[in-house]
Design a protein around this motif. Sequence first.
Motif, PDB file in Angstrom:
ATOM      1  N   PHE A 164       0.838  -1.188   0.000  1.00  0.00           N
ATOM      2  CA  PHE A 164       0.000   0.000   0.000  1.00  0.00           C
ATOM      3  C   PHE A 164       0.881   1.249   0.000  1.00  0.00           C
ATOM      4  CE2 PHE A 164      -2.980  -3.122   1.630  1.00  0.00           C
ATOM      5  CZ  PHE A 164      -4.163  -2.760   0.994  1.00  0.00           C
ATOM      6  N   GLU A 165       0.746   2.051  -1.049  1.00  0.00           N
ATOM      7  CA  GLU A 165       1.364   3.371  -1.076  1.00  0.00           C
ATOM      8  C   GLU A 165       0.405   4.310  -0.347  1.00  0.00           C
ATOM      9  OE1 GLU A 165       4.300   3.849  -2.342  1.00  0.00           O
ATOM     10  OE2 GLU A 165       4.568   1.939  -3.397  1.00  0.00           O
ATOM     11  N   LEU A 166       0.889   4.985   0.674  1.00  0.00           N
ATOM     12  CA  LEU A 166      -0.012   5.712   1.559  1.00  0.00           C
ATOM     13  C   LEU A 166      -0.828   6.783   0.848  1.00  0.00           C
ATOM     14  CD1 LEU A 166       1.859   6.041   4.940  1.00  0.00           C
ATOM     15  CD2 LEU A 166       0.272   4.310   4.156  1.00  0.00           C
ATOM     16  N   GLU A 167      -0.209   7.556  -0.013  1.00  0.00           N
ATOM     17  CA  GLU A 167      -0.960   8.623  -0.669  1.00  0.00           C
ATOM     18  C   GLU A 167      -1.819   8.076  -1.802  1.00  0.00           C
ATOM     19  OE1 GLU A 167      -1.241  11.510   0.652  1.00  0.00           O
ATOM     20  OE2 GLU A 167       0.191  10.897   2.181  1.00  0.00           O
ATOM     21  N   ARG A 168      -1.256   7.254  -2.637  1.00  0.00           N
ATOM     22  CA  ARG A 168      -2.009   6.737  -3.782  1.00  0.00           C
ATOM     23  C   ARG A 168      -3.178   5.875  -3.346  1.00  0.00           C
ATOM     24  NH1 ARG A 168       0.917   2.368  -7.228  1.00  0.00           N
ATOM     25  NH2 ARG A 168       0.040   1.101  -5.550  1.00  0.00           N
ATOM     26  N   ASP A 169      -2.997   5.090  -2.289  1.00  0.00           N
ATOM     27  CA  ASP A 169      -4.035   4.169  -1.839  1.00  0.00           C
ATOM     28  C   ASP A 169      -4.845   4.713  -0.672  1.00  0.00           C
ATOM     29  OD1 ASP A 169      -3.407   2.221  -3.758  1.00  0.00           O
ATOM     30  OD2 ASP A 169      -1.755   1.490  -2.539  1.00  0.00           O
ATOM     31  N   ASN A 170      -4.811   6.047  -0.494  1.00  0.00           N
ATOM     32  CA  ASN A 170      -5.703   6.722   0.450  1.00  0.00           C
ATOM     33  C   ASN A 170      -5.493   6.303   1.903  1.00  0.00           C
ATOM     34  OD1 ASN A 170      -7.620   6.061  -2.280  1.00  0.00           O
ATOM     35  ND2 ASN A 170      -7.372   8.190  -1.676  1.00  0.00           N
ATOM     36  N   ARG A 171      -4.228   6.083   2.279  1.00  0.00           N
ATOM     37  CA  ARG A 171      -3.824   5.871   3.671  1.00  0.00           C
ATOM     38  C   ARG A 171      -4.652   4.783   4.358  1.00  0.00           C
ATOM     39  NH1 ARG A 171      -0.336   9.872   5.142  1.00  0.00           N
ATOM     40  NH2 ARG A 171      -0.585   9.490   7.362  1.00  0.00           N
TER      41      ARG A 171
ATOM     42  N   LEU B 168     -10.655  12.117  -0.723  1.00  0.00           N
ATOM     43  CA  LEU B 168     -10.715  13.434  -1.349  1.00  0.00           C
ATOM     44  C   LEU B 168     -10.541  13.292  -2.851  1.00  0.00           C
ATOM     45  CD1 LEU B 168      -8.587  15.611   1.099  1.00  0.00           C
ATOM     46  CD2 LEU B 168     -11.023  15.900   0.594  1.00  0.00           C
ATOM     47  N   VAL B 169     -11.473  13.870  -3.610  1.00  0.00           N
ATOM     48  CA  VAL B 169     -11.392  13.867  -5.070  1.00  0.00           C
ATOM     49  C   VAL B 169     -11.608  15.290  -5.569  1.00  0.00           C
ATOM     50  CG1 VAL B 169     -12.209  11.484  -5.266  1.00  0.00           C
ATOM     51  CG2 VAL B 169     -13.848  13.369  -5.354  1.00  0.00           C
ATOM     52  N   LYS B 170     -11.166  15.544  -6.760  1.00  0.00           N
ATOM     53  CA  LYS B 170     -11.334  16.863  -7.351  1.00  0.00           C
ATOM     54  C   LYS B 170     -12.808  17.150  -7.586  1.00  0.00           C
ATOM     55  CE  LYS B 170      -9.692  19.800 -11.116  1.00  0.00           C
ATOM     56  NZ  LYS B 170      -8.865  19.863 -12.354  1.00  0.00           N
ATOM     57  N   ASN B 171     -13.253  18.310  -7.162  1.00  0.00           N
ATOM     58  CA  ASN B 171     -14.645  18.712  -7.319  1.00  0.00           C
ATOM     59  C   ASN B 171     -14.831  19.332  -8.697  1.00  0.00           C
ATOM     60  OD1 ASN B 171     -17.245  19.604  -7.121  1.00  0.00           O
ATOM     61  ND2 ASN B 171     -16.921  20.927  -5.348  1.00  0.00           N
ATOM     62  N   THR B 172     -15.328  18.534  -9.631  1.00  0.00           N
ATOM     63  CA  THR B 172     -15.484  19.012 -11.008  1.00  0.00           C
ATOM     64  C   THR B 172     -16.618  20.008 -11.157  1.00  0.00           C
ATOM     65  OG1 THR B 172     -16.874  17.085 -11.494  1.00  0.00           O
ATOM     66  CG2 THR B 172     -14.528  16.895 -11.978  1.00  0.00           C
TER      67      THR B 172
ATOM     68  N   VAL C 183     -15.679  12.065  -0.806  1.00  0.00           N
ATOM     69  CA  VAL C 183     -16.642  11.179  -1.451  1.00  0.00           C
ATOM     70  C   VAL C 183     -16.519   9.786  -0.830  1.00  0.00           C
ATOM     71  CG1 VAL C 183     -17.321  10.078  -3.622  1.00  0.00           C
ATOM     72  CG2 VAL C 183     -16.580  12.462  -3.618  1.00  0.00           C
ATOM     73  N   PRO C 184     -17.640   9.157  -0.455  1.00  0.00           N
ATOM     74  CA  PRO C 184     -17.565   7.781   0.061  1.00  0.00           C
ATOM     75  C   PRO C 184     -17.334   6.787  -1.075  1.00  0.00           C
ATOM     76  CG  PRO C 184     -19.854   8.497  -0.040  1.00  0.00           C
ATOM     77  CD  PRO C 184     -19.019   9.694  -0.434  1.00  0.00           C
ATOM     78  N   VAL C 185     -16.276   6.011  -0.961  1.00  0.00           N
ATOM     79  CA  VAL C 185     -15.886   5.072  -2.012  1.00  0.00           C
ATOM     80  C   VAL C 185     -15.699   3.685  -1.401  1.00  0.00           C
ATOM     81  CG1 VAL C 185     -14.118   4.500  -3.735  1.00  0.00           C
ATOM     82  CG2 VAL C 185     -14.759   6.898  -3.338  1.00  0.00           C
ATOM     83  N   TRP C 186     -16.207   2.668  -2.096  1.00  0.00           N
ATOM     84  CA  TRP C 186     -16.004   1.283  -1.675  1.00  0.00           C
ATOM     85  C   TRP C 186     -14.690   0.769  -2.252  1.00  0.00           C
ATOM     86  CZ3 TRP C 186     -18.731  -1.528   1.770  1.00  0.00           C
ATOM     87  CH2 TRP C 186     -20.010  -1.063   2.122  1.00  0.00           C
ATOM     88  N   PHE C 187     -13.948   0.017  -1.423  1.00  0.00           N
ATOM     89  CA  PHE C 187     -12.678  -0.579  -1.839  1.00  0.00           C
ATOM     90  C   PHE C 187     -12.769  -2.101  -1.736  1.00  0.00           C
ATOM     91  CE2 PHE C 187     -11.544   3.684  -0.760  1.00  0.00           C
ATOM     92  CZ  PHE C 187     -10.432   4.001  -1.528  1.00  0.00           C
TER      93      PHE C 187
END
Length: 283
Positions: free
Chosen positions: A98-105, A125-129, A140-144
Amino acid sequence: MDQKNLEYLQKTLDYLGFGTRLNEVLESAVYRGLDRFSLGINQRYIPGEFRSDPAKGVDQMRFEINFSKAKETGVYFLNSYEGSLIRYNTSEPVMQRFELERDNRMSALQCYKLLCGLSLQKEILVKNTSGSTEGERERVPVWFRLDLSVTGNNGNHPVNKFFPGYGYDLEQSIGKYPFKGLEDEEKKQAVTKALRYGNLVELSLSIDGKEHAVYVAANPRLKTLDIYSKDMQQLRDNQIFSSQKAEGQNTPRAFEGILPPPQVAKQFPWKQQGGDKEPKIGR
């Protein structure tokens, strides 16, 4: 030695679920001025199916936590860690870096759950388009979920992310099945929260007019729930709802032998990239 930098790293280790056991050896490595170094730690976890009886088995996790020093500033960073899981009923490890930044800690506990094949939801955190401010970000809630059936050239399993637009409705999936006791709204909310944390939850399910204890986990990829018998054999919908089948069909009943899983075509409709406090229900 930068004392503030050291304290920040120690707090990060604690936040990720490694506690304070590595504090002294971390301080020693930083004091020596090493450009790169790794610290190892072993942790044990009680499987969700043994939560009521931990004596039945324990899962073993090994973590190798990687640090590096910036050439320009001499500041140390915690970059990544490798998790290796040996389950109570296997001898072959399952591993993931797990890369801490890429994989969201991901925390140590979240890593363990993903390596067990469970899914969990995490705000990222994602960019707010849609925002007017350039570079603005939103949570944003994301399932992993890890695809443990695939291993890349780097030895990692693909990390599948299911964003809200994918359309997984956990509450709707729960309501599809005849679980007992979820008429109580407070208990239902606790179960929902536990599933979002990636826990394996024990519930009572009505099958063929009888109540059976089952284990339940979220499955965002198939937009449903994974349901298992007490001996962790997966139950399919045609077993759970067998009494609703038309008379004359030769459909095995749920606890008269477990059907093999159906063949599912490989589809990738999701966006693929490659210590929180929790409720007490399941793990």
